[in-house]
Design a protein around this motif. Sequence first.
Motif, PDB file in Angstrom:
ATOM      1  N   PHE A 131       0.811  -1.213   0.000  1.00 37.93           N
ATOM      2  CA  PHE A 131       0.000   0.000   0.000  1.00 37.93           C
ATOM      3  C   PHE A 131       0.848   1.268   0.000  1.00 37.93           C
ATOM      4  CE2 PHE A 131      -2.861  -3.314   1.515  1.00 37.93           C
ATOM      5  CZ  PHE A 131      -3.925  -3.106   0.644  1.00 37.93           C
ATOM      6  N   PHE A 132       2.088   1.197   0.469  1.00 39.78           N
ATOM      7  CA  PHE A 132       2.979   2.354   0.339  1.00 39.78           C
ATOM      8  C   PHE A 132       3.284   2.607  -1.131  1.00 39.78           C
ATOM      9  CE2 PHE A 132       3.805   1.030   4.722  1.00 39.78           C
ATOM     10  CZ  PHE A 132       3.798   2.249   5.383  1.00 39.78           C
ATOM     11  N   ASP A 133       3.545   1.539  -1.871  1.00 40.14           N
ATOM     12  CA  ASP A 133       3.796   1.685  -3.305  1.00 40.14           C
ATOM     13  C   ASP A 133       2.541   2.132  -4.039  1.00 40.14           C
ATOM     14  OD1 ASP A 133       6.413   0.813  -2.912  1.00 40.14           O
ATOM     15  OD2 ASP A 133       5.906  -1.285  -3.313  1.00 40.14           O
ATOM     16  N   LEU A 134       1.410   1.605  -3.623  1.00 37.82           N
ATOM     17  CA  LEU A 134       0.147   2.000  -4.243  1.00 37.82           C
ATOM     18  C   LEU A 134      -0.147   3.463  -3.984  1.00 37.82           C
ATOM     19  CD1 LEU A 134      -2.477   1.402  -5.735  1.00 37.82           C
ATOM     20  CD2 LEU A 134      -3.406   0.417  -3.621  1.00 37.82           C
ATOM     21  N   ALA A 135       0.118   3.940  -2.770  1.00 34.42           N
ATOM     22  CA  ALA A 135      -0.102   5.349  -2.442  1.00 34.42           C
ATOM     23  C   ALA A 135       0.747   6.250  -3.331  1.00 34.42           C
ATOM     24  CB  ALA A 135       0.216   5.608  -0.971  1.00 34.42           C
ATOM     25  N   GLU A 136       1.974   5.853  -3.561  1.00 33.74           N
ATOM     26  CA  GLU A 136       2.860   6.650  -4.408  1.00 33.74           C
ATOM     27  C   GLU A 136       2.337   6.707  -5.841  1.00 33.74           C
ATOM     28  OE1 GLU A 136       7.538   6.460  -5.807  1.00 33.74           O
ATOM     29  OE2 GLU A 136       7.006   5.823  -3.765  1.00 33.74           O
ATOM     30  N   GLU A 137       1.862   5.573  -6.340  1.00 34.54           N
ATOM     31  CA  GLU A 137       1.297   5.543  -7.687  1.00 34.54           C
ATOM     32  C   GLU A 137       0.039   6.409  -7.777  1.00 34.54           C
ATOM     33  OE1 GLU A 137       0.571   4.498 -11.699  1.00 34.54           O
ATOM     34  OE2 GLU A 137       2.384   4.321 -10.464  1.00 34.54           O
TER      35      GLU A 137
ATOM     36  N   ALA B 147      -9.049   7.062   0.797  1.00 35.46           N
ATOM     37  CA  ALA B 147      -8.299   7.626   1.926  1.00 35.46           C
ATOM     38  C   ALA B 147      -7.122   8.462   1.433  1.00 35.46           C
ATOM     39  CB  ALA B 147      -7.813   6.505   2.843  1.00 35.46           C
ATOM     40  N   VAL B 148      -6.435   7.965   0.409  1.00 37.63           N
ATOM     41  CA  VAL B 148      -5.317   8.722  -0.170  1.00 37.63           C
ATOM     42  C   VAL B 148      -5.837   9.992  -0.837  1.00 37.63           C
ATOM     43  CG1 VAL B 148      -3.498   8.692  -1.926  1.00 37.63           C
ATOM     44  CG2 VAL B 148      -3.877   6.678  -0.482  1.00 37.63           C
ATOM     45  N   ALA B 149      -6.936   9.875  -1.550  1.00 35.82           N
ATOM     46  CA  ALA B 149      -7.497  11.014  -2.281  1.00 35.82           C
ATOM     47  C   ALA B 149      -7.813  12.177  -1.361  1.00 35.82           C
ATOM     48  CB  ALA B 149      -8.754  10.576  -3.029  1.00 35.82           C
ATOM     49  N   VAL B 150      -8.520  11.912  -0.278  1.00 29.35           N
ATOM     50  CA  VAL B 150      -8.964  13.003   0.591  1.00 29.35           C
ATOM     51  C   VAL B 150      -7.800  13.613   1.364  1.00 29.35           C
ATOM     52  CG1 VAL B 150      -9.533  11.697   2.696  1.00 29.35           C
ATOM     53  CG2 VAL B 150     -10.908  13.699   2.072  1.00 29.35           C
ATOM     54  N   SER B 151      -6.680  12.897   1.475  1.00 23.92           N
ATOM     55  CA  SER B 151      -5.518  13.460   2.158  1.00 23.92           C
ATOM     56  C   SER B 151      -4.959  14.668   1.414  1.00 23.92           C
ATOM     57  CB  SER B 151      -4.419  12.402   2.319  1.00 23.92           C
ATOM     58  OG  SER B 151      -3.756  12.133   1.095  1.00 23.92           O
ATOM     59  N   ASN B 152      -5.324  14.820   0.153  1.00 27.05           N
ATOM     60  CA  ASN B 152      -4.868  15.962  -0.636  1.00 27.05           C
ATOM     61  C   ASN B 152      -5.686  17.222  -0.384  1.00 27.05           C
ATOM     62  OD1 ASN B 152      -2.748  14.673  -2.219  1.00 27.05           O
ATOM     63  ND2 ASN B 152      -4.391  13.516  -3.183  1.00 27.05           N
TER      64      ASN B 152
ATOM     65  N   SER C 118      -3.031   1.703   8.302  1.00 27.15           N
ATOM     66  CA  SER C 118      -3.291   3.144   8.261  1.00 27.15           C
ATOM     67  C   SER C 118      -2.022   3.955   8.060  1.00 27.15           C
ATOM     68  CB  SER C 118      -3.984   3.596   9.551  1.00 27.15           C
ATOM     69  OG  SER C 118      -5.203   2.914   9.752  1.00 27.15           O
ATOM     70  N   ASP C 119      -0.862   3.392   8.440  1.00 22.84           N
ATOM     71  CA  ASP C 119       0.376   4.158   8.294  1.00 22.84           C
ATOM     72  C   ASP C 119       0.770   4.329   6.831  1.00 22.84           C
ATOM     73  OD1 ASP C 119       0.988   1.488   8.003  1.00 22.84           O
ATOM     74  OD2 ASP C 119       2.727   1.499   9.338  1.00 22.84           O
ATOM     75  N   ALA C 120       0.105   3.623   5.922  1.00 20.57           N
ATOM     76  CA  ALA C 120       0.371   3.804   4.496  1.00 20.57           C
ATOM     77  C   ALA C 120      -0.418   4.967   3.905  1.00 20.57           C
ATOM     78  CB  ALA C 120       0.035   2.527   3.729  1.00 20.57           C
ATOM     79  N   VAL C 121      -1.393   5.482   4.654  1.00 19.35           N
ATOM     80  CA  VAL C 121      -2.180   6.628   4.191  1.00 19.35           C
ATOM     81  C   VAL C 121      -1.358   7.897   4.389  1.00 19.35           C
ATOM     82  CG1 VAL C 121      -4.292   7.975   4.520  1.00 19.35           C
ATOM     83  CG2 VAL C 121      -4.345   5.478   4.774  1.00 19.35           C
ATOM     84  N   PRO C 122      -1.183   8.713   3.364  1.00 16.49           N
ATOM     85  CA  PRO C 122      -0.389   9.942   3.513  1.00 16.49           C
ATOM     86  C   PRO C 122      -0.950  10.865   4.597  1.00 16.49           C
ATOM     87  CG  PRO C 122      -0.843   9.487   1.200  1.00 16.49           C
ATOM     88  CD  PRO C 122      -1.688   8.531   1.990  1.00 16.49           C
ATOM     89  N   ILE C 123      -0.072  11.594   5.236  1.00 16.77           N
ATOM     90  CA  ILE C 123      -0.507  12.596   6.215  1.00 16.77           C
ATOM     91  C   ILE C 123      -1.167  13.742   5.450  1.00 16.77           C
ATOM     92  CG2 ILE C 123       0.258  14.270   7.947  1.00 16.77           C
ATOM     93  CD1 ILE C 123       2.558  12.338   8.591  1.00 16.77           C
ATOM     94  N   PRO C 124      -2.413  14.080   5.783  1.00 15.47           N
ATOM     95  CA  PRO C 124      -3.138  15.105   5.009  1.00 15.47           C
ATOM     96  C   PRO C 124      -2.532  16.492   5.127  1.00 15.47           C
ATOM     97  CG  PRO C 124      -4.647  13.746   6.291  1.00 15.47           C
ATOM     98  CD  PRO C 124      -3.263  13.447   6.798  1.00 15.47           C
ATOM     99  N   LYS C 125      -2.879  17.299   4.148  1.00 14.71           N
ATOM    100  CA  LYS C 125      -2.506  18.707   4.205  1.00 14.71           C
ATOM    101  C   LYS C 125      -3.266  19.374   5.347  1.00 14.71           C
ATOM    102  CE  LYS C 125      -1.641  18.906  -0.770  1.00 14.71           C
ATOM    103  NZ  LYS C 125      -1.986  19.525  -2.077  1.00 14.71           N
ATOM    104  N   PRO C 126      -2.631  20.266   6.108  1.00 14.25           N
ATOM    105  CA  PRO C 126      -3.300  20.877   7.268  1.00 14.25           C
ATOM    106  C   PRO C 126      -4.435  21.808   6.846  1.00 14.25           C
ATOM    107  CG  PRO C 126      -1.207  21.960   6.852  1.00 14.25           C
ATOM    108  CD  PRO C 126      -1.257  20.762   5.931  1.00 14.25           C
TER     109      PRO C 126
END
Length: 371
Positions: free
Chosen positions: A42-48, A135-140, A310-318
């Motif tokens: 999922f870390f690789d998937l998040a990057e993609e 989850a990755v999408a909304v972190s942006n 969950s640690d594979a989900v990027p930290i969202p923008k503040p």
Amino acid sequence: MVFKLSVALLALAATSVSAAAVKRVSCPGGKHTTTNEACCVFFDLAEELQNNKFDNECSEDAHEALRLTFHDAIGFSKSGGPSKGTGADGSIMIFNDTELQDPANNGVDGAIDNLKPLLQQFKVTAGDLIQFAGAVAVSNCPGAPRLQFLAGRPNATHPAALGLVPKPEDNVNKIFARMADAGFSPTDLVNLLASHTVARSDTLILNREAVPFDSTPFTFDSQVFLEVLLKGNETLPPAAGEADAQVPNALAAQGEMRLQSDFAIAHDTQTACAWQEMINNQQLMMNNFKNAMAKLAVTGHDASKLIDCSDAVPIPKPPVGKATTFPAGTGPKLVQQSCPKPFPVLKTDPGAPTTIPECINGDTNIDDCPS
């Protein structure tokens, strides 16, 4: 003194054992460590996803991926049993030819087309792909919470029944009943609708795409909870040739629209206060949305049998740090309040009403459209 020291030493020992028990594994490539090697993919998937699908932005593709999480997971019925659908299982992607026949799923084909090729590139199930991508999408989106992600959903073996996805023109009681049958309370629904702060529609208004639901469509803030309550923001009956459209009334010049269902839920006695209390309360909205999404994402599954990645989900923008305000040209006199509690005291943006131009062909990103 000896007793206190012994207790302190025991506590320290317990902490040390607990810390030692949580072992980290190094993922291939050495860039990431995690508690379970099953999470490495999922870390690789998040990057993609970030680099090649969402461009690290709160874009139209990101919004569509978030929307898809709901349309997949809501294919579940406590009364109908597994034959009706097994929840967040990827069925909408695996059996898209069937499930896209449901008019309520209009518009999700773009997200499916965007994400489905990743099933060939990464060893993940369709259900995991959909929930992780959301989850990755909304972190942006600035201000969004970091969503929980649990991995291990099996692939669906059959499509969900048609008619399980609520439609914006449905009666509010019908919507509540459908959500209850899927395991969600009216308040859960309000919390899930925080997603509409970054939502846009490609299908509900004829010949118009990427129409935002509030004045800050690239920011996860509570403007949508305020703006739905403003007088004149009710949806009008569809115009000729727009049988399925929800046509905007007020704020039309700003390029916005309102869903009939949002307006009804905002004023229903069961949900009016839950709706109002998130206005200008960023932390409450973030917490409520995170909890509701955690529940949605495991619909139909035993969460205890899934793996926390969950640690594979990027930290969202503040958050942007701006308080909720009345858009320019509006004000407190336009509030249609249904909750008996005091309404928040808010400022009004200065100047002429803000204009949000249409973004052509759904190609919305921060460079093309105002934030």
